[in-house]
Design an enzyme around this catalytic site. Sequence first.
Site, PDB file in Angstrom:
ATOM      1  N   ARG A 123      30.115  76.403  45.481  1.00  0.00           N
ATOM      2  CA  ARG A 123      29.259  75.028  45.872  1.00  0.00           C
ATOM      3  C   ARG A 123      28.048  75.622  45.748  1.00  0.00           C
ATOM      4  O   ARG A 123      26.922  74.918  45.334  1.00  0.00           O
ATOM      5  CB  ARG A 123      29.606  74.613  47.263  1.00  0.00           C
ATOM      6  CG  ARG A 123      31.140  74.072  47.457  1.00  0.00           C
ATOM      7  CD  ARG A 123      31.057  72.690  46.658  1.00  0.00           C
ATOM      8  NE  ARG A 123      32.472  72.220  46.744  1.00  0.00           N
ATOM      9  CZ  ARG A 123      33.290  71.701  45.810  1.00  0.00           C
ATOM     10  NH1 ARG A 123      33.036  71.777  44.436  1.00  0.00           N
ATOM     11  NH2 ARG A 123      34.575  71.173  45.970  1.00  0.00           N
ATOM     12  N   GLN A 136      10.153  60.751  33.241  1.00  0.00           N
ATOM     13  CA  GLN A 136       9.149  59.574  33.434  1.00  0.00           C
ATOM     14  C   GLN A 136       7.618  59.673  33.155  1.00  0.00           C
ATOM     15  O   GLN A 136       7.028  59.513  32.451  1.00  0.00           O
ATOM     16  CB  GLN A 136       9.260  58.722  34.735  1.00  0.00           C
ATOM     17  CG  GLN A 136       8.629  57.276  34.717  1.00  0.00           C
ATOM     18  CD  GLN A 136       9.362  56.402  33.848  1.00  0.00           C
ATOM     19  OE1 GLN A 136      10.466  56.479  33.548  1.00  0.00           O
ATOM     20  NE2 GLN A 136       8.530  55.198  33.325  1.00  0.00           N
ATOM     21  N   GLY A 160       6.622  60.347  29.636  1.00  0.00           N
ATOM     22  CA  GLY A 160       7.131  59.350  28.621  1.00  0.00           C
ATOM     23  C   GLY A 160       8.116  59.541  27.394  1.00  0.00           C
ATOM     24  O   GLY A 160       8.922  60.210  27.440  1.00  0.00           O
ATOM     25  N   GLY A 161       7.598  59.204  26.199  1.00  0.00           N
ATOM     26  CA  GLY A 161       8.561  59.094  24.992  1.00  0.00           C
ATOM     27  C   GLY A 161       8.834  60.725  24.858  1.00  0.00           C
ATOM     28  O   GLY A 161      10.039  60.895  24.461  1.00  0.00           O
ATOM     29  N   GLU A 185      31.919  68.619  39.425  1.00  0.00           N
ATOM     30  CA  GLU A 185      32.331  69.648  40.129  1.00  0.00           C
ATOM     31  C   GLU A 185      32.044  69.619  41.405  1.00  0.00           C
ATOM     32  O   GLU A 185      31.205  70.129  42.107  1.00  0.00           O
ATOM     33  CB  GLU A 185      31.074  70.864  39.653  1.00  0.00           C
ATOM     34  CG  GLU A 185      31.544  71.321  38.396  1.00  0.00           C
ATOM     35  CD  GLU A 185      30.405  72.026  37.602  1.00  0.00           C
ATOM     36  OE1 GLU A 185      29.438  72.283  38.024  1.00  0.00           O
ATOM     37  OE2 GLU A 185      30.757  72.463  36.472  1.00  0.00           O
TER      38      GLU A 185
END
Length: 384
Positions: free
Chosen positions: A245, A338, A341-342, A365
């Site tokens: 973990r 974000q 952008g593109g 998992e």
Amino acid sequence: MNFNLPEELQMLKQTIRQFVDRELIPIEMHSQQNNDLKPDIRDRLEKKTKEMGLWMFDVPEEYEGAGLGSLAQVVVWEEMCRTIALPSRGRGIFGPEIRPILYALNDEQKKRFLYPILHSGKELCFMQTEPDAGADPGSMKTRAVRQGDFYIVNGTKRFITGAEKADFGQLMAVTDPAKGSHGGISCFLIDMKSPGLKITATYKTMMGEEPCEVVLDDVKVPVENLVGKEGEGFKLAQRWLGIGRLKHGARALGVAERCIEMGSRYAKQRVTFGKPLSERQGISFKLADSYVELHAARLMVYQAAWKNDQQEDIRTEAYMAKMFADEMSFRVVDRVLQIHGGIGLTLDLPLAKWFMDQRSRMITEGASEVMRMVIARHVLQKYV
Ligand SMILES: Cc1cc2nc3c(=O)[nH]c(=O)nc-3n(C[C@H](O)[C@H](O)[C@H](O)COP(=O)(O)OP(=O)(O)OC[C@H]3O[C@@H](n4cnc5c(N)ncnc54)[C@H](O)[C@@H]3O)c2cc1C
């Protein structure tokens, strides 16, 4: 109480950071386009990791590994995962992928399975999930019935990563249906070329991985391939769950840190409406929130790893750290995507891959809900 990493681990962190910055980040987009590292590049990088003394860093010294402790392993994983240039499974540039259950084998089994994986490039896949048993593996139906010197195995396993090229499989199967998950499930190592074993489907996933469906039809497994005692399958797996973990938690830290680095650089350089993005609170607050959450996750992962090194029980801490770090890193990737952008959506940057990968980690998992179930059980027992 000292929250600083010991000096030797700070140096280790620095060494790996430089290695990743110099050797891996410059080739990461190339490796993404080719879906892996080219063999000559892989050989060159493997030579360097050997020179750094990090070959098989997570393998105990008695098996010729570097034998790093949990906190040191977490530091290595965190720094390594700042790039997407690493092969996700199989023989990576730091050595073969070893499932720790292999250390629980008896001497004869180690000769047949562990050493060929450590030293001869053999691979192992993990066969637990079934069409009707995923988050709840205790409800699995694959049966292993003892007949003389063999177990006869029948059932279907689903979503098995690497089954198509693995030499061996770690198979979980029911040996005592009355006991179920409380002592009725056993672990076997099987030859993936066994008669009766067939790969019947391959699933294309959004992360690019292609796990398989495997049907076992009267597969004969020698009794010497049973790991530990009959019915001990889950108990054995539990022994290494904590460090497993933490590995996932550490990966999430590395991904989040690199995203924050990228987001910060891009926000300072990209000008819209006459000002750099970094001067807009709508953007800079995304970075601030990400940085705070990364810090909290890092404290959780490091503390659990340190506790593991003190031989303390970390089951709850490891679940909390994995869950928080994985969910944190997905939020961070989303925010930084974000900000970009593109261009963030293109495959010219690692963000799109991380967006898919980190989303999948909340299912594949150790699903977030399963983590919460275990943590909730702990809370309810603690506060009676
Ligand atoms: C790419 C990929 C690779 C994989 N590789 C392997 C592999 O190598 N070996 C292997 O054995 N398996 C592998 N798996 C299987 C993976 O571990 C399972 O998909 C996972 O355990 C979830 O099981 P499931 O898909 O059957 O979901 P389900 O068990 O059907 O659960 C569906 C959803 O409900 C949630 N849920 C379930 N029970 C509860 C509850 N009681 N309360 C609240 N929520 C709940 C789950 O968390 C999940 O979000 C892989 C899967 C994928 C997609």
